[in-house]
Design a protein around this motif. Structure first.
Motif, PDB file in Angstrom:
ATOM      1  N   GLU A 106       0.842  -1.190   0.000  1.00 35.25           N
ATOM      2  CA  GLU A 106       0.000   0.000   0.000  1.00 35.25           C
ATOM      3  C   GLU A 106       0.876   1.238   0.000  1.00 35.25           C
ATOM      4  O   GLU A 106       2.023   1.194   0.450  1.00 35.25           O
ATOM      5  N   ASN A 107       0.321   2.343  -0.501  1.00 34.79           N
ATOM      6  CA  ASN A 107       1.041   3.596  -0.299  1.00 34.79           C
ATOM      7  C   ASN A 107       0.840   4.018   1.160  1.00 34.79           C
ATOM      8  O   ASN A 107      -0.042   3.502   1.852  1.00 34.79           O
ATOM      9  N   ARG A 113      -3.423   0.209  -3.500  1.00 35.72           N
ATOM     10  CA  ARG A 113      -2.891  -1.127  -3.224  1.00 35.72           C
ATOM     11  C   ARG A 113      -2.126  -1.599  -4.460  1.00 35.72           C
ATOM     12  O   ARG A 113      -2.544  -1.349  -5.599  1.00 35.72           O
ATOM     13  N   MET A 114      -1.014  -2.298  -4.221  1.00 32.30           N
ATOM     14  CA  MET A 114      -0.122  -2.700  -5.310  1.00 32.30           C
ATOM     15  C   MET A 114       0.392  -4.114  -5.091  1.00 32.30           C
ATOM     16  O   MET A 114       0.497  -4.581  -3.949  1.00 32.30           O
ATOM     17  N   ALA A 115       0.752  -4.776  -6.183  1.00 34.55           N
ATOM     18  CA  ALA A 115       1.340  -6.113  -6.130  1.00 34.55           C
ATOM     19  C   ALA A 115       2.525  -6.162  -7.082  1.00 34.55           C
ATOM     20  O   ALA A 115       2.584  -5.429  -8.070  1.00 34.55           O
ATOM     21  N   ALA A 156      -0.652 -11.988  -5.636  1.00 32.58           N
ATOM     22  CA  ALA A 156      -1.430 -11.060  -4.813  1.00 32.58           C
ATOM     23  C   ALA A 156      -2.385 -10.210  -5.631  1.00 32.58           C
ATOM     24  O   ALA A 156      -3.013  -9.295  -5.094  1.00 32.58           O
ATOM     25  N   ASP A 157      -2.512 -10.485  -6.933  1.00 32.88           N
ATOM     26  CA  ASP A 157      -3.413  -9.689  -7.770  1.00 32.88           C
ATOM     27  C   ASP A 157      -4.858  -9.814  -7.298  1.00 32.88           C
ATOM     28  O   ASP A 157      -5.268 -10.839  -6.742  1.00 32.88           O
ATOM     29  N   GLY A 158      -5.608  -8.763  -7.510  1.00 35.87           N
ATOM     30  CA  GLY A 158      -7.020  -8.769  -7.158  1.00 35.87           C
ATOM     31  C   GLY A 158      -7.664  -7.487  -7.605  1.00 35.87           C
ATOM     32  O   GLY A 158      -7.028  -6.604  -8.201  1.00 35.87           O
ATOM     33  N   GLY A 162      -3.034  -2.420  -8.130  1.00 35.34           N
ATOM     34  CA  GLY A 162      -2.185  -1.983  -9.228  1.00 35.34           C
ATOM     35  C   GLY A 162      -0.820  -2.654  -9.191  1.00 35.34           C
ATOM     36  O   GLY A 162      -0.585  -3.604  -8.433  1.00 35.34           O
ATOM     37  N   MET A 163       0.106  -2.146 -10.014  1.00 34.86           N
ATOM     38  CA  MET A 163       1.434  -2.749 -10.114  1.00 34.86           C
ATOM     39  C   MET A 163       2.431  -1.977  -9.242  1.00 34.86           C
ATOM     40  O   MET A 163       2.480  -0.743  -9.283  1.00 34.86           O
ATOM     41  N   LEU A 164       3.211  -2.700  -8.461  1.00 35.98           N
ATOM     42  CA  LEU A 164       4.251  -2.094  -7.634  1.00 35.98           C
ATOM     43  C   LEU A 164       5.407  -1.651  -8.527  1.00 35.98           C
ATOM     44  O   LEU A 164       5.915  -2.442  -9.335  1.00 35.98           O
TER      45      LEU A 164
END
Length: 681
Positions: A106-107, A113-115, A156-158, A162-164
């Motif tokens: 997360e930021n 939210r990112m993966a 961890a996608d869902g 978004g993309m880290l």
């Protein structure tokens, strides 16, 4: 097991600049500016004058071996100071202390939210078969191996993830046989990677004769077990397990490289594809292993079959490192319900150590072998890119030495820099191991790093975990005045313990020349206390130019550390946590205590005993015994010191309604007796 990231390391692979140094993550990093360090009584010399020559350690390897000290400009970081709050972070936040691509990041404010994605090999339909997108093309007139990857979903996608942000590096690993027996894992790094949307192209120039044939033979061979590894470089905030000054959970910013193996694994191309790419159809050319003696022990060197002038070696040993703030150790304990449940985590960083004289003496034999292989190029040596070195340790169990070495799969090992590892020990075993660090029985703490553990010709490198033989210099040398015939300088003991100078030598470098420097004003066997300074004079064997030398080399092999137990403990114990031990305390009263000869018409109704840092118990004539729990610091127990005395106070409740309060009483016992006190007037 403790977390290696608490040692400035992580189970993920760190990166400095993934694109510039893709194959080898540094195991240590520079000290971040936000972490203050308490240096205690140790004082350090002033910053060197940039106009004066730089002082280097003597352990620099020969130029043809890379010409560098494996730990030049590297600082082992032990987090000793204030953690950041989540709100102070400027990077995505990891939910765990060991970040992985299975985590959702997360930021800092939690609004995004990112993966971290994975990567897969791209395939094309060729005829009736699917082939991996591997090609050979021209780049600036040079044949180049091109491999195309595509971004794959993260575990961890869902929805709403978004993309880290991350950087990408690519390497190819494959097994090579050794003529003399066994095999080694060879790693080839693609120096260039380009990203175009979800596609990544890795490029490797095929500049060496036979390199194309060697790589294609490995890719077409099942026994070579070829695989592609993608390193994903990220910078994230990681929980420290401690608190920030305001009481919020603490974080630190870490730069990591998380590797993933690209499917399919192993990667095998068809014979038809190999032939179209220009493969000769032969087998993988094997390495050749040479054994060259030095110091009463044989050392292995592996010759590259494609570049006969290139050889690989492994370090002589690994030694406990000396960091800028003390031994590269960290001791951490957790809360315990009783002494039998005390667990202590010991983390350490050990540097890879290689004697440069060993490489110099091996050079003629290596040159002869290179010429026999048809190469007229200058000999080069570098550390073997072993993919799976294994740490083996013998640690005490239930207070007895271990009879054999066992593998520790959780260790992070870099054969060029060193290794980091964490062990969680029972209290009694920790005490034995900690004493062994100061030179106690070698049988209590033995270790080695095994190279080629899967073959019949394993190479075992000693691991030396002793405070008196740490890797890293104890003294610093600050240049004060530079003259052609004399250099005024100041030696400083920059460690936490005294250092005894049995001998010390120095030399000045002028280009490729090395001019000896006599050290005056240095008494033999001089003992320098922590933070102590000693003015010395460096007298050159010949007059130096007015501009001075390029560098000054200081050989500290004759400097012996004298570990100060208390100073070492102050540096290595993790003071950011205050682990507590729960002690069971029995409170007992005798029946006679409930009467008083000076108060014949009154009796004690109850004793209320208050135990500091513990509970409160009530005793009556019907209940003469009670138990409570007291929490005391574990730290004194870890050093062998007795636990602190218990402090308690008694309130005497009289049937007449009066209450007497005793003074606080201290006792080392764990059975407490109430103190009867007359009612206050």
């Amino acid at each position: 097991m403790g977390h290696a990231d608490d040692f400035g390391l992580s189970t993920g692979r760190r990166f400095d600049d993934v694109l510039r140094h893709p194959p080898r993550p540094p195991l240590v990093r520079g000290l971040p500016p936000h972490v203050p360090i308490d240096l205690g009584s140790v004082s350090f010399p002033r910053l060197p004058d940039p106009r004066l020559p730089k002082v280097l350690p003597k352990k620099t390897l020969p130029r043809w071996a890379g010409g560098r000290t494996p730990w030049d400009d590297i600082v082992v970081w032990l987090p000793l100071g204030t953690a950041l709050t989540r709100g102070e972070l400027r990077v995505p936040v990891s939910p765990s202390r060991t970040p992985s691509d299975a985590d959702v990041y997360e930021n800092p404010d939690g609004t995004a939210r990112m993966a971290l994605p994975r990567y897969a090999l791209a395939f094309d339909r060729v005829g009736t078969a699917d082939e991996p997108r591997i090609a050979v093309g021209a780049r600036d007139g040079v044949d180049t191996l091109l491999i195309t990857l595509v971004r794959a979903p993260s575990p961890a996608d869902g929805s709403g993830v978004g993309m880290l942000p991350h950087a990408v590096s690519v390497s190819l690993k494959y097994r090579l046989p050794v003529i003399e027996g066994g095999e080694v894992v060879h790693e080839v790094v693609f120096p260039t990677t380009t990203q175009n949307g979800a596609t990544v192209t890795a490029e490797l120039p095929l500049t060496a004769p036979g390199l194309r044939e060697q790589l294609l033979a490995a890719l077409a061979s099942l026994s070579a077990s070829a695989s592609l590894t993608v390193g994903r470089g990220i910078t994230v905030g990681v929980p420290t397990g401690t608190q920030a000054p305001n009481g919020e959970p603490g974080y630190e910013e870490q730069s990591l490289r998380l590797d993933c193996t690209v499917p399919p694994n192993p990667l095998v191309i068809s014979t038809a594809q190999r032939d179209r790419l220009g493969g000769a159809g032969g087998a993988v050319a094997p390495f050749r292993r040479l054994r060259i003696p030095f110091g009463g022990r044989g050392h292995s060197y592996w010759q590259d079959p494609v570049w006969p002038h290139r050889f690989f070696f492994v370090p002589d040993r690994f030694r406990l490192a000396r960091s800028a703030t003390g031994p590269a150790l960290r001791v951490r304990a957790a809360d315990a319900a009783n002494e039998a449940d005390i667990k202590v985590t010991l983390e350490f960083f050990a540097r890879a150590v290689t004697d440069p004289l060993r490489l110099e003496q091996a050079r003629p034999a290596l040159e002869q072998q290179a010429r026999a292989g048809g190469s007229l190029l200058p000999v080069e040596v570098s550390v073997l890119p072993e993919a799976q070195p294994v740490l083996r340790l013998a640690l005490p169990a239930d207070g007895a030495p271990a009879s054999s070495l066992t593998e520790r799969p959780g260790a992070l090992i870099d054969l060029e820099l060193g290794l980091t590892h964490a062990e969680t020990l029972r209290y009694d075993d920790f005490r034995l191991v900690y004493e062994a660090l100061f030179g106690a029985s070698l049988s209590l703490l033995r270790g080695e790093v095994r190279i080629g553990a899967g073959g019949d010709h394993a190479e075992d490198l000693p691991l030396e975990l002793r405070l008196e033989t740490m890797a890293g210099d104890a003294l610093t040398l600050a240049l004060d005045e530079l003259r052609p015939d004399r250099i005024a300088a100041t030696l400083t003991n920059a460690t936490e313990s005294p250092a005894r100078i049995e001998w010390l030598s120095a030399s000045a470098l002028l280009g490729d020349r090395e001019i000896p420097l006599r050290i005056d004003c240095l008494p033999p066997g001089h003992r320098l206390e922590p933070g102590g300074h000693l003015p010395v004079a460096l007298v050159p064997a010949e007059t130096l130019p007015e501009a001075g030398p390029d560098r000054i080399v200081l050989d500290q092999a004759g400097v012996v550390g004298e570990p100060d137990r208390q100073a070492v403990w102050n540096r290595v114990f993790d003071h950011t946590a205050t682990p507590q031990l729960a002690r069971s305390v029995q409170v007992e009263a005798l029946p006679a205590l409930f009467t008083a000869s000076d108060r014949p018409t009154d009796r004690v109704a109850a004793f209320v005993v208050v135990v500091e840092n513990g509970g409160t118990v009530r005793l009556t004539e019907a209940e003469l015994k009670a138990t409570t729990t007291v929490r005391v610091p574990i730290k004194p127990l870890l050093t062998g010191a007795p636990l602190p005395s218990l402090r308690y106070r008694t309130e005497t409740w009289w049937q007449s309604g009066g209450v007497g309060v005793s003074a606080w009483r201290e006792t080392p016992a764990t059975i407490l007796l109430p103190v009867k006190t007359a009612p206050q007037a």
